[in-house]
Design a protein around this motif. Structure first.
Motif, short mmCIF file in Angstrom:
data_model
loop_
_atom_site.label_atom_id
_atom_site.label_comp_id
_atom_site.label_asym_id
_atom_site.label_seq_id
_atom_site.Cartn_x
_atom_site.Cartn_y
_atom_site.Cartn_z
N SER A 1 0.76 -1.21 0.07
CA SER A 1 0.25 0.06 -0.09
C SER A 1 0.81 1.28 0.08
CB SER A 1 -1.06 0.00 1.07
OG SER A 1 -1.94 -1.11 1.15
N ALA A 2 2.12 1.17 -0.26
CA ALA A 2 3.07 2.32 -0.24
C ALA A 2 2.51 3.26 -1.61
CB ALA A 2 4.40 1.91 -0.58
N SER B 1 -0.67 5.49 -0.17
CA SER B 1 -0.31 6.64 0.61
C SER B 1 0.48 7.68 -0.02
CB SER B 1 0.77 5.96 1.69
OG SER B 1 0.20 4.98 2.49
N LYS C 1 -5.60 10.33 -3.99
CA LYS C 1 -6.40 9.25 -3.14
C LYS C 1 -7.01 7.81 -4.23
CE LYS C 1 -7.60 12.49 0.40
NZ LYS C 1 -7.13 13.73 -0.23
N CYS D 1 3.69 6.88 -7.33
CA CYS D 1 3.36 5.66 -7.11
C CYS D 1 4.64 4.76 -7.68
CB CYS D 1 2.41 4.98 -7.64
SG CYS D 1 1.89 5.45 -9.45
#
Length: 439
Positions: A366-367, A370, A375, A407
């Protein structure tokens, strides 16, 4: 001008250090040849208006805007047109290059002098100088100035924040040409009959903060209110993110109609109106391998990557890939002979020996979630991209992706998230009516 105190959004003001010689923007040496591109993507193009053996002057038009997203293109030097090259460029996009042999006389052919700065003449200068694309309300930034009856613009927002963690070209442009860029913003404001300008920059750009405040304390911009907003560093600070921050801080009212401009836009507009000079160059950050910033250079249109590598003393044998526009979401040039487009504010020369295409399976950490300023869940979007699932990708908000590359940058598995997502986003957009029924 009604002076507005600089606002620090949750940041303690600090004294800025004085400018040093290292902060200056550098110039590349003149090249013997320039390869001026006439196509900048799938909707921005120009028709060639010169022939082989034609003699051209510096700033002479070599490409006339065509199509819905056309743009005027000008020669960066005086000399002879020695070739007109048709070739397939990066991402398979067909391009036309006007090869000009530089006679180094630099005989200029300036734009016609403006007799006045009425709204009509200001709008015309945006197009004829190559700052904006032509077209209707569906294509290009110029659409924002085609106001309907009773339609108003609340403010011009100058986004002086960097949109890539490795780039500093916007900051350096503003730092080098602060007064000129602010005047350019005021001309944009006059073109849409607004009385408010909002300048936004990062808290880390301390020298720039001091320079802006110094210029605003001395200069007078008649009847225009200028707000200088400093926000905490947060990558990336794209236009949509800046607008969200201004709205949250109630600097912009809900539903405000604003036009966002980069510092490069403002500086170019100043030169077009005040000096009658069309767009032929851009300040670009050149970065070496592992993100080490080399410097900021004022690079002319048609300059090849080969010339840039030579000037920054980068051994071509060590360079494995040249990326423009963004470290994480940009695209690689096909070779060293490829010319640099004026849309690129960043050049990255990757020299590592690691296989840059190698990636590993997602570890569901889930990096990327964040890191996403919008979002979104990039790992899901990447999965749908690989599966070619346009419906689920669109329903998961792929159209909201701003191609920031965060990302990809934080992914421990080195997955090419942004690169795949951005391409799939384009594919969905090009589907047109086929996707209208998706809810």
């Amino acid at each position: 001008m009604k002076k507005t105190i600089t606002s620090y959004l949750g940041i303690k003001p600090s004294r800025a250090p004085k400018l040093t010689q290292e902060d200056r923007v550098l110039n590349l040496a003149e090249q013997d040849f320039y390869f001026v591109p006439l196509i900048f993507g799938d909707i921005t193009s120009a028709d060639c208006v010169v022939k082989i053996h034609d003699k051209v002057k510096k700033y002479q038009q070599v490409g006339r805007q065509s199509g819905k997203g056309g743009v005027s293109v000008f020669s960066p030097c005086s000399g002879e047109v020695v070739d007109i090259i048709e070739k397939a460029g990066r991402e398979g996009i067909f391009n036309i290059l006007v090869k000009i042999k530089n006679d180094k006389k630099n005989t200029p052919l300036l734009l016609s002098k403006m007799e006045n700065t009425t709204r009509g003449t200001l709008l015309k200068r945006m197009i004829e100088s190559g700052i904006m694309t032509t077209g209707d309300r569906k294509v290009g930034a110029f659409k924002n100035y085609l106001l309907k009856e009773n339609e108003t613009i609340d403010a011009i927002v100058v986004n002086a924040c960097e949109t890539d963690m490795f780039k500093s070209s916007e900051t350096k442009t503003f730092q080098e040409y602060t007064r000129e860029s602010i005047i350019g913003a005021s001309l944009f404001a006059k073109a849409c009959n607004t009385k408010r300008i909002i300048i936004v920059n990062n808290s880390s750009a301390k020298r720039l903060i001091a320079k802006i405040d110094d210029v605003l304390s001395k200069e007078i911009y008649n009847s225009v209110v200028i707000d200088h907003i400093v926000i905490t560093d947060r990558q990336p600070l794209m236009d949509v993110v800046v607008a969200e921050i201004l709205g949250t801080a109630q600097i912009l009212a809900t539903g405000s109609h604003v036009i966002m401009h980069s510092v490069t836009d403002c500086y170019n507009y100043y030169k077009a109106v005040a000096e009658n000079v069309p767009v032929v160059s851009r300040i670009v950050t050149v970065v070496s391998d592992k993100g080490k910033r080399l410097n900021n250079y004022d690079i002319l249109a048609g300059t090849t990557a080969d010339a840039v590598a030579f000037m920054v003393e980068q051994n071509k044998k060590d360079v494995k890939m040249i990326i423009t526009e963004s470290m994480m979401s940009g695209v690689a040039l096909e070779n060293f002979e490829a010319p640099l487009a004026l849309s690129s504010g960043l050049i990255v020369m990757k020299c590592d020996n690691e296989n840059t295409s190698k990636e590993y399976p997602c570890i569901n950490c889930s990096a990327c979630v964040s890191a996403c300023p919008m979002k979104l869940i990039p790992s899901w979007l990447d999965k749908y991209t690989i599966e070619n699932d346009k419906v689920r990708a669109r329903n998961s908000g792929i159209s909201d992706c701003i191609n920031c590359g965060n990302c990809s940058n934080v992914c421990p598995a080195k997955r090419h998230l942004c690169q795949r997502i951005s391409r799939f986003k384009k594919a969905i957009a090009s589907s047109g009516n086929d996707m209208e029924a998706v809810k």
